[in-house]
Design an enzyme around this catalytic site. Structure first.
Site, PDB file in Angstrom:
ATOM      1  N   GLU A 115      17.410 -20.258 -79.750  1.00 40.26           N
ATOM      2  CA  GLU A 115      16.120 -20.301 -79.061  1.00 40.26           C
ATOM      3  C   GLU A 115      15.265 -21.365 -79.719  1.00 40.26           C
ATOM      4  O   GLU A 115      14.628 -21.117 -80.743  1.00 40.26           O
ATOM      5  CB  GLU A 115      15.404 -18.946 -79.110  1.00 40.26           C
ATOM      6  CG  GLU A 115      16.027 -17.878 -78.245  1.00 40.26           C
ATOM      7  CD  GLU A 115      15.157 -16.620 -78.160  1.00 40.26           C
ATOM      8  OE1 GLU A 115      13.953 -16.706 -78.492  1.00 40.26           O
ATOM      9  OE2 GLU A 115      15.692 -15.559 -77.784  1.00 40.26           O
TER      10      GLU A 115
ATOM     11  N   GLU B 187      17.930 -10.637 -81.731  1.00 35.51           N
ATOM     12  CA  GLU B 187      16.978 -10.641 -82.849  1.00 35.51           C
ATOM     13  C   GLU B 187      16.876  -9.254 -83.488  1.00 35.51           C
ATOM     14  O   GLU B 187      15.775  -8.753 -83.740  1.00 35.51           O
ATOM     15  CB  GLU B 187      15.604 -11.131 -82.378  1.00 35.51           C
ATOM     16  CG  GLU B 187      15.619 -12.606 -82.002  1.00 35.51           C
ATOM     17  CD  GLU B 187      14.230 -13.174 -81.769  1.00 35.51           C
ATOM     18  OE1 GLU B 187      13.969 -14.281 -82.245  1.00 35.51           O
ATOM     19  OE2 GLU B 187      13.411 -12.508 -81.111  1.00 35.51           O
TER      20      GLU B 187
END
Length: 580
Positions: free
Chosen positions: A234, A158
């Protein structure tokens, strides 16, 4: 050997379209003797892949080390995944977030001034290179094209939510490739335009992280990646908790519907988490977006398998959804049974302030040192003060909690969450003692890598207070602290307690902490983690493999006060209220 590749619209396994149905299961949050059980239950839910992060700071708690023993045996974990007939995804960071202390970055990195954080800076990159070579030396021979289970390896984590240093990202990818990784590489970001641009790399598959509005999020991902398989790396099926907050759960029906929408769109998925596990020891992280919020010990995450590995309603709902798109095994795992209940008195108290000499190594410092300098998470500081009348004690910032005593008497607590900076001492003469606790390093955002302790000059009135003695409390050795020590009478200040309890057969237990204040607990030398009367968590999970038939030992370090010095093992976990 098996070949795995990225096709025009699908993953390709030996040239045929392959949908990844994965679940996150962190080996470092589960006792190794329970890995096979959790992996098998994930398979029974219909998954074909297991994903895990790799925590740099756990493997390398000190410079030049790389520990793969016990719960850190990544090779054993990946081989157990393969033995179950599943594939694997490895996400080695170097930053992982994961609600893990410091996002996985070792604290020792930041002792050196100017050390970079997630950017192309020579000292940081040198450390990253050494770390990734160690990790990928394990992964290399376990790739699917080498006969192992590993399908994908992730670059960073991320990154678009943190920075936009493309030189850094490319360098991390090059290190991974140079270490012999031949399977496809991926990045992951929230499906927001700016994040996908900043955190992605040309030639590396972009994946998303989200838990709702699947069609919309996949469309955003496709806009930034016209070809290649769509994947939610995710799929958030739950959430984590902070001390003092509520326990988070998500609707089974709504989460299952989102999973259905994701699979109906043809996307691959990694369910985060299929089994959360536990932040054993002092491994939980924290968030600070203006207010510091430390993460609890349980990482149950409201996942399909609960903290003790038992299937939940979400397990059965997800299994039914997956069955619409892929075959699932006929076998369904049994629900968990009640844990044994027993109680044992806490005895033989040893008080820190009664005789602190044996609690750790002492050192002298002119100015207050940080906890990083002492290389500990808990330290006692002493100084003599000699000024007239009451005196104002001030610091620039408390990270994270400081218990203040004067001549052995409690004066007060400085707490980071309240932004405390000052405390009035009732008198200006005597022995000042301050116990400073690191409650978990920030794992997300700009405060990653910050030092812990009392930051900035410690002042008495307007003058800096100098001449400190520091006791670096070795928490790994604390269960042995009581050996051979004469018990103290119960009294003021942090106290170590011991209790013996009997177990007929090793099985999972749940230790109730509702009558205790704030502290840390160990069973047979294994650190269960932190507890706090603030909740929401009211039990600590005790894995069956850490117990032994017959007598077992519990050690508790109580930093505040217990209402009842008794250990109660209860039938089921209590993770706290859903509303406050």
């Amino acid at each position: 050997m098996t070949q795995f590749a990225i096709g025009e619209s699908d993953f390709l396994l030996d040239g045929r379209p392959f949908r990844i149905l994965s679940g996150a299961l962190h080996y470092f949050r589960v006792h190794p003797d329970q890995w096979a059980d959790r992996i098998e239950k994930a398979r029974l839910m219909g998954l074909n892949t297991i994903e895990t992060y790799v925590p740099w700071n756990a493997h390398s708690p000190h410079p030049g080390t790389f520990d793969t023993s016990g719960m850190l045996d990544l090779e054993r974990f990946l081989r157990e995944v393969a033995d179950a007939g599943l594939y694997a995804i490895v996400r080695p960071g170097p930053y992982i977030c994961a609600e893990w202390d410091n996002g996985g970055l070792p604290a020792w990195l930041f002792r050196e001034p100017g050390m970079g954080v997630r950017r192309y800076e020579p000292k940081f990159m040198a450390a990253v290179r050494d770390y990734l070579r160690n990790v990928l030396g394990i992964v290399r021979s376990l790739q699917v094209d080498q006969g192992g289970p590993v399908l994908l390896v992730q670059v960073e984590n991320e990154y678009g939510a943190f920075g936009d240093d493309q030189t850094y990202l490319k360098a991390v990818a090059d290190i991974i490739r140079d270490a012999g990784i031949t399977v496809p590489l991926v990045t992951v970001d929230q499906p927001v335009d700016a994040m996908l641009v900043a955190g992605g790399l040309d030639g590396v598959l972009r994946t998303g992280s989200f838990g709702s509005r699947a069609a919309e999020r996949l469309a955003t991902l496709r806009k930034h990646q016209p070809s290649g398989p769509l994947m939610c790396m995710e799929f958030w099926d739950g959430w984590f908790d902070h001390w003092g907050g509520r326990h988070h759960t998500t609707s089974v029906a709504e989460t299952a519907a989102e999973l259905d929408a994701l699979l109906a769109a043809g996307a691959s998925v990694n369910i985060y988490m299929v089994h959360g596990g536990t932040n054993f020891g002092l491994t939980s992280g924290a968030n600070d977006k203006g207010v510091y919020r430390p993460t609890v010990t349980s990482y149950d995450y409201d996942a399909p398998l609960d903290e003790a590995g038992n299937p939940t309603g979400k397990f059965h709902a997800f299994r039914e959804v997956i069955s619409r798109y892929a075959p699932v095994p006929d076998v369904v795992p049994a629900s968990g049974t009640a844990a044994p209940e027993t109680s044992a008195a806490l005895g033989s108290p040893v008080r820190l302030l009664a005789d602190p000499s044996g609690w750790g190594a002492w050192s002298a410092h002119e100015a207050m040192p940080t906890l990083e300098i002492l290389d500990v998470r808990l330290a006692l500081f002493q100084a003599s003060i000699d000024v007239d009348g009451p005196a104002l004690l001030t610091v620039e910032e408390v990270r994270d909690r400081a218990y203040v005593f004067l001549d052995g008497d409690p004066v007060g607590v400085l707490d980071r969450e309240r932004h405390d900076r000052a405390l009035m001492l009732p008198r200006g003469r005597g022995r000042l003692e301050i116990l400073v606790e690191d409650q978990g390093r920030v794992n997300y955002g700009r405060r990653i890598g910050e030092p812990k302790g009392l930051i900035g000059p410690v002042r008495l009135g307007s003058a800096e207070l100098t001449g400190w003695s520091a006791c670096a409390i070795d928490l790994d050795d604390l269960p042995h602290l009581l050996d051979g020590r004469t018990p103290d009478a119960p009294g003021v200040g942090p106290t170590a307690w011991r209790a013996g309890f009997e177990v007929a057969e090793p099985a999972d237990h749940f230790l109730s902490t509702v009558a205790w204040g704030k502290g840390i607990a160990w069973v047979n030398g294994f650190c269960l983690g932190r507890y706090s009367r603030r909740g929401p968590q009211e039990t600590l999970y005790v894995p069956g493999p850490v117990l032994r038939p017959g007598r077992n030992e519990l050690v508790v370090l109580e930093l505040e006060v217990t209402v009842e010095p008794v250990a109660h093992f209860v039938a089921r976990p209590s993770l706290g209220p859903l509303e406050l």
